[in-house]
Design a protein around this motif. Structure first.
Motif, PDB file in Angstrom:
ATOM      1  N   GLN A   1      21.437  15.634 -74.180  1.00 55.63           N
ATOM      2  CA  GLN A   1      21.674  15.223 -72.795  1.00 55.63           C
ATOM      3  C   GLN A   1      21.859  16.453 -71.910  1.00 55.63           C
ATOM      4  O   GLN A   1      21.291  16.528 -70.823  1.00 55.63           O
ATOM      5  CB  GLN A   1      22.904  14.327 -72.705  1.00 55.63           C
TER       6      GLN A   1
ATOM      7  N   GLU B   1      19.556  17.987 -68.727  1.00 58.67           N
ATOM      8  CA  GLU B   1      20.151  18.211 -67.399  1.00 58.67           C
ATOM      9  C   GLU B   1      20.171  19.690 -67.027  1.00 58.67           C
ATOM     10  O   GLU B   1      20.923  20.116 -66.162  1.00 58.67           O
ATOM     11  CB  GLU B   1      21.581  17.671 -67.382  1.00 58.67           C
TER      12      GLU B   1
ATOM     13  N   LEU C   1      20.133  20.768 -63.328  1.00 57.54           N
ATOM     14  CA  LEU C   1      21.388  20.448 -62.651  1.00 57.54           C
ATOM     15  C   LEU C   1      22.445  21.518 -62.955  1.00 57.54           C
ATOM     16  O   LEU C   1      23.115  22.018 -62.053  1.00 57.54           O
ATOM     17  CB  LEU C   1      21.880  19.073 -63.075  1.00 57.54           C
ATOM     18  N   HIS C   2      22.562  21.882 -64.226  1.00 58.36           N
ATOM     19  CA  HIS C   2      23.554  22.879 -64.621  1.00 58.36           C
ATOM     20  C   HIS C   2      23.201  24.267 -64.073  1.00 58.36           C
ATOM     21  O   HIS C   2      24.082  25.007 -63.636  1.00 58.36           O
ATOM     22  CB  HIS C   2      23.695  22.930 -66.140  1.00 58.36           C
TER      23      HIS C   2
END
Length: 87
Positions: free
Chosen positions: A8, A12, A15-16
């Motif tokens: 997950q 992402e 985003l991180h």
């Protein structure tokens, strides 16, 4: 630490990366070791390992003043960054 499964978190990534880039952009100019007679401060001991580890993130935008700081501490401590092995 981010309370996600690896898969997950990997999904992402963008985003991180954006969150980390925003944090890096907000860092004030860091004093260089040359400003302290080429000695490390406790701040250097605490922040350099984290910044150095971020050099392993391929495509992460690191502001010039932060990159310069990382390179200066790496030279002073005889450690290597991970830019050439970033994934």
């Amino acid at each position: 630490m981010i309370e996600r499964l690896f898969e997950q978190a990997l999904g992402e990534t963008l985003l991180h990366k954006k969150a980390v880039e925003k944090m890096l952009a907000g860092l004030k100019v860091l004093p260089l070791p040359a400003d302290n007679g080429n000695t490390l401060s406790w701040d250097d001991v605490l922040i350099y390992p984290t910044l150095r580890n971020l050099t392993m993130v391929k495509g992460l935008v690191i502001p010039a003043h932060v990159s310069h700081y990382i390179q200066a501490i790496a030279a002073l401590t005889g450690t290597h960054t991970y830019y050439d092995r970033a994934i």
